[in-house]
Design a protein around this motif. Structure first.
Motif, PDB file in Angstrom:
ATOM      1  N   SER A  81       0.917  -1.269   0.149  1.00 54.73           N
ATOM      2  CA  SER A  81      -0.115   0.094  -0.065  1.00 54.73           C
ATOM      3  C   SER A  81       1.001   1.126  -0.028  1.00 54.73           C
ATOM      4  O   SER A  81       1.765   1.468   0.905  1.00 54.73           O
ATOM      5  N   LEU A  83       1.271   5.053   0.476  1.00 52.68           N
ATOM      6  CA  LEU A  83       0.613   6.112   1.390  1.00 52.68           C
ATOM      7  C   LEU A  83       1.229   7.297   0.666  1.00 52.68           C
ATOM      8  O   LEU A  83       2.207   7.821   0.827  1.00 52.68           O
ATOM      9  N   PRO A  85       0.029  11.298   0.628  1.00 54.29           N
ATOM     10  CA  PRO A  85      -0.785  12.550   0.949  1.00 54.29           C
ATOM     11  C   PRO A  85      -0.523  13.734   0.131  1.00 54.29           C
ATOM     12  O   PRO A  85       0.865  13.848  -0.157  1.00 54.29           O
ATOM     13  N   CYS A 112      -2.955   4.638  -1.772  1.00 53.06           N
ATOM     14  CA  CYS A 112      -3.896   5.415  -0.883  1.00 53.06           C
ATOM     15  C   CYS A 112      -3.882   6.744  -0.686  1.00 53.06           C
ATOM     16  O   CYS A 112      -2.797   7.169  -0.092  1.00 53.06           O
ATOM     17  N   VAL A 113      -4.476   7.716  -1.872  1.00 57.16           N
ATOM     18  CA  VAL A 113      -4.250   9.159  -2.186  1.00 57.16           C
ATOM     19  C   VAL A 113      -5.093   9.772  -1.186  1.00 57.16           C
ATOM     20  O   VAL A 113      -6.494   9.578  -1.295  1.00 57.16           O
ATOM     21  N   VAL A 114      -4.518  10.638  -0.175  1.00 55.23           N
ATOM     22  CA  VAL A 114      -5.408  11.676   0.388  1.00 55.23           C
ATOM     23  C   VAL A 114      -5.188  12.917  -0.155  1.00 55.23           C
ATOM     24  O   VAL A 114      -4.020  13.513  -0.095  1.00 55.23           O
ATOM     25  N   ASP A 137      -9.202   9.618  -1.457  1.00 50.54           N
ATOM     26  CA  ASP A 137      -9.863  10.227  -0.001  1.00 50.54           C
ATOM     27  C   ASP A 137      -9.815  12.001  -0.029  1.00 50.54           C
ATOM     28  O   ASP A 137      -8.503  12.298  -0.066  1.00 50.54           O
ATOM     29  N   ASN A 148      -2.517  13.746   7.623  1.00 52.29           N
ATOM     30  CA  ASN A 148      -3.121  13.276   6.289  1.00 52.29           C
ATOM     31  C   ASN A 148      -2.495  11.868   5.951  1.00 52.29           C
ATOM     32  O   ASN A 148      -3.170  11.070   5.293  1.00 52.29           O
ATOM     33  N   THR A 149      -1.271  11.422   6.463  1.00 47.43           N
ATOM     34  CA  THR A 149      -0.573  10.129   6.132  1.00 47.43           C
ATOM     35  C   THR A 149      -1.440   9.049   6.811  1.00 47.43           C
ATOM     36  O   THR A 149      -1.649   8.040   6.588  1.00 47.43           O
ATOM     37  N   ARG A 151      -4.620   9.069   7.573  1.00 47.79           N
ATOM     38  CA  ARG A 151      -5.721   8.747   6.852  1.00 47.79           C
ATOM     39  C   ARG A 151      -5.623   7.857   5.843  1.00 47.79           C
ATOM     40  O   ARG A 151      -6.097   6.904   5.504  1.00 47.79           O
ATOM     41  N   ALA A 152      -4.443   7.915   5.239  1.00 47.13           N
ATOM     42  CA  ALA A 152      -4.059   6.926   3.903  1.00 47.13           C
ATOM     43  C   ALA A 152      -3.836   5.528   4.750  1.00 47.13           C
ATOM     44  O   ALA A 152      -4.135   4.632   4.390  1.00 47.13           O
ATOM     45  N   ALA A 156      -5.220   1.769   4.258  1.00 52.50           N
ATOM     46  CA  ALA A 156      -4.526   0.597   3.643  1.00 52.50           C
ATOM     47  C   ALA A 156      -4.998  -0.657   4.004  1.00 52.50           C
ATOM     48  O   ALA A 156      -5.396  -0.905   5.192  1.00 52.50           O
TER      49      ALA A 156
END
Length: 760
Positions: A81, A83, A85, A112-114, A137, A148-149, A151-152, A156
């Motif tokens: 995954s 991560l 941000p 996993c893009v925030v 997201d 922010n990270t 959240r990713a 994940a």
């Protein structure tokens, strides 16, 4: 079908082969023709060094296609995954990042893009719709890089997470290499790779080749950098990333993660391209990051219960251990020079500010009598220990250590001069950490250039110096010479150890490392005991050279030194492979002998008890007749108590057989040439066996030692062709008449000695 010939024993066959050498030599000489000379081609166009490295070390298009097909056909490997941000950045940078992600040769990943309320929402939406593995997201406000990270991280689902910045680029094979490393290292929880910089124009520069796991270096800087991957369960258990360390949240996370991880793996490939632009950390565009960097380190020191203070230096962090109860220190100086002894007894004592130090000078009785009459060394802190035995540097140091009363020992050459009065405390303070077993400082030549910034192994001639002859303040390779870090070994010119550690590992080896390499051998035993060797740049001393190694007129010249061969015999793995100066680092940074080299050997406890050390020289490592014959002979010699090493100029399939047979192997393009380093290698052995006519230089190359050489010639007609082309072969043949007589006498002894006696 006729009767088969009786099979002779291998020793007899060897002797018969050697006995044929003079006859073959005369036959070739009698048919020799003059050599036709020719000119070497010149004018090779110069190219960018790093571009050349990339072309030689990274997969080409066909190899990348093979990786893709393998990924598509194989069962699902570990899911990774990414991560990511995203805040404000160039749309072009974002496009290039996602292009590099979807182009990965390994397919089991998710991104996993925030989107932290950036202006790139539409671009991100297009990428998420284009590839279902990209999950988006969107946040209404920017929560900061750490949150922010997080959240990713919460989104994940992979087995491992990897941290990617929104303006950087992945190598197309990045996740393939991460997945391979995960498969090959079950139980490992942290992986990190090499990286480089990417200019705004797209040019790759400044490669950062990294060492294997180095605890002291992680104190000095966040050397893990990119690409770093963590077991997702570990990341969740740590509670993710902490907001109070924004801009250094990855450093704080790494410092916490290594405290819980049982295995940390370095991936020796450049997998990440860190973008340089005005606002990036790669260009120094985040000055506030330095404050949170120091804060994260201070928190780690406190969490670990270390009595230490964290200092910010211009080039690196420093964790300085606090000595609440300063230990007594014994400075041990072996000497036989009246001038240097007087200087040490006066100037060194006067220039040292540490109040709990004694100075032990180990010298011959005659010199001690002269010193006692000198008013310059009347200090009560100076003790004189007599040593009148034959020259043995290790014995001298051990004699001083036995008389020492200090809890810390500093072994100091008599031609080393401190540049500041605080040198003792700066050298010994890392020893307050019980995991550290030995420490040495930066040593400088008289011209101010580096003589010692940690020793390295796995280089040509086995041992060298990191950043040798660079300026004292060099910032080369991310300030490594200015950073406290772990090293393979340390110079004995100024070497600090705890007294109990020194005697637990047996002190200096007076038998096998009497003069040279005693410091290397001691450091290896300290490492074997589970402690670390640490280089500190936070004090500098001047070393005038090798004056302290000289002999006084009344000392007998020592017998031939075999310490290099002993290191290879006992410490094969340690001396041929440096975890803190990896192959990429060596090939990029080691200026003393930059031609790449490969070596394979294992530590042996105890070492092979050998009276004769043999170097076999092979023209190649193919499975053809001559190299295979050499392998079988080397294997027999090893099995019958001889220490053997094989050298070849090129790699080949036979390498695996030598490695499996635990026969030390050196693959060096300079093998079998007239290069001085090859001559020095030969000088470490008792006899050299050069295999086939192609190894003529092994016979002719100069060596300081008069080492017998055997030219094992298989060729007749082919040999004539070589002879006509190369006058060196003709010269080698004339030399071989002399060498063969000596070698045949020795081989007759081997052939007539029963195996039980051969092993003695």
């Amino acid at each position: 079908m006729g009767d088969m010939k009786q099979q002779r024993a291998l020793p007899e066959r060897v002797w018969r082969e050697l006995a044929r050498v003079p006859r073959n030599v005369r036959r070739l000489l009698s048919r020799a023709a003059p050599r036709v000379t020719g000119k070497m081609k010149t004018g090779t166009p110069s190219i960018d060094r790093y571009e050349d490295w990339i072309s030689k070390n990274e997969p080409n298009r066909e190899e990348l296609d093979v990786q893709r097909r393998h990924s598509a056909a194989s069962l699902a490997g570990p899911k990774i995954s990414l991560l990511i941000p995203v805040s404000e950045t160039s749309p072009r940078f974002l496009d290039e990042l996602f292009e590099s992600i979807v182009a990965q040769t390994y397919g089991n990943w998710e991104a996993c893009v925030v989107d932290a309320a950036s202006s790139n929402t539409e671009l991100l939406r297009q990428w998420s719709e284009a590839d279902p593995r990209i999950h988006l997201d969107r946040l209404v406000t920017n929560l900061g890089i750490a949150e922010n990270t997080n959240r990713a991280l919460h989104a994940a689902e992979g087995d491992f997470i990897a941290l990617v910045d929104h303006d950087d680029v992945l190598a197309p094979f990045a996740l393939h290499e991460v997945a391979c490393a995960i498969r090959q290292n079950p139980g490992a929880e942290i992986f990190y790779s090499d990286e480089d910089r990417l200019s705004e124009s797209g040019k790759r520069t400044k490669p950062f080749f990294k060492p294997e796991w180095s605890p002291e270096l992680l104190y000095s800087c966040m050397y893990f950098g990119h690409l770093t991957a963590y077991d997702r369960h570990l990341a969740v258990a740590l509670g993710g990333f902490r907001k109070e360390f924004d801009l250094s949240q990855d450093y704080d996370f790494a410092l916490r993660a290594v405290e819980r991880s049982q295995k940390i793996v370095h991936i020796p490939h450049v997998l990440y391209h860190w973008r340089e632009h005005a606002a990036s950390g790669a260009s120094g565009g985040k000055p506030e990051a330095r404050k949170t960097n120091i804060a994260a380190l201070a928190d780690a020191v406190k969490r670990r219960g270390l009595q230490a203070e964290v200092l910010e230096t211009p080039t690196a962090n420093r964790v300085r251990m606090v000595m609440t109860d300063p230990p007594r220190v014994s400075v041990i100086i072996p000497t036989d020079s009246p001038e240097r002894a007087i200087k040490c007894g006066h100037d060194l004592v006067a220039g040292t500010g540490y109040p709990y130090a004694e100075f032990i000078l180990v010298a011959n009785t005659s010199l001690i009598h002269k010193m006692k009459e000198s008013v310059e060394i009347s200090s009560n802190n100076v003790r004189l220990i007599p040593f009148d035995e034959p020259f043995n540097f290790s014995s001298k140091c051990n004699a001083g250590a036995r008389e020492a009363i200090g809890e810390r020992l500093i072994f100091l050459n008599d031609d080393v001069e401190p540049k500041e009065s605080s040198w003792v405390q700066n050298v010994i303070e890392p020893l307050e950490n019980p995991e550290v077993g030995a420490v040495a400082p930066k040593l400088l030549y008289e011209d101010g250039r580096i003589q010692h910034a940690g020793l390295v192994t796995g280089v040509r001639e086995f041992v060298g110096t990191a950043f040798h002859r660079e300026q004292a303040a060099t910032r080369m390779h991310v300030n490594f010479a200015q950073s406290m870090r772990n090293v393979a070994a340390l110079s004995g010119a100024c070497l600090a150890v705890r007294r109990d550690t020194f005697f637990e590992v047996g002190g200096f080896d007076e038998k096998n490392a009497a003069i040279a390499h005693s410091d290397i051998d001691l450091c290896f035993r300290i490492r074997l005991a589970g402690m670390r060797c640490v280089y500190t740049p936070f004090t500098e001393l001047q070393h005038t050279g090798r004056a302290s190694a000289g002999l006084t007129p009344n000392e007998a010249k020592p017998r031939r030194d075999k310490s290099t061969t002993y290191l290879l015999n006992r410490w094969g793995e340690y001396v041929t492979r440096d975890p803190f100066f990896t192959d990429n680092m060596r090939d990029w940074l080691f200026a003393d002998s930059p031609v790449p080299i490969q070596m394979f050997a294992r530590n042996q406890f105890p070492p092979t008890p050998s009276q004769i050390d043999i170097l076999f020289v092979s023209p190649d490592l193919t499975r053809s007749g001559a190299p295979l014959s050499l392998f079988h002979l080397a294997e027999w010699c090893r099995g019958n108590g001889f220490f053997v090493t094989v050298a070849a100029p090129v790699d080949g399939p036979l390498r695996n057989k030598f490695v499996a047979a635990e026969i030390p192997l050196i693959i060096d393009p300079l093998t079998g040439t007239d290069h001085p380093s090859f001559g020095r290698l030969i000088g470490n052995f008792d006899v050299v066996v050069a295999n086939t006519v192609k190894t003529a230089d092994a016979i002719t190359v100069r060596s300081r030692e008069n080492v017998p050489r055997v030219w094992w010639l298989h060729e007749t007609e082919l040999g004539q062709r070589f002879l006509r082309k190369d006058a060196r072969i003709s010269a080698a043949l004339s030399l071989q008449i002399y060498w063969s007589r000596r070698a045949i006498a020795r081989s007759r002894f081997i052939a007539s000695t029963p195996p039980a006696q051969c092993t003695s």
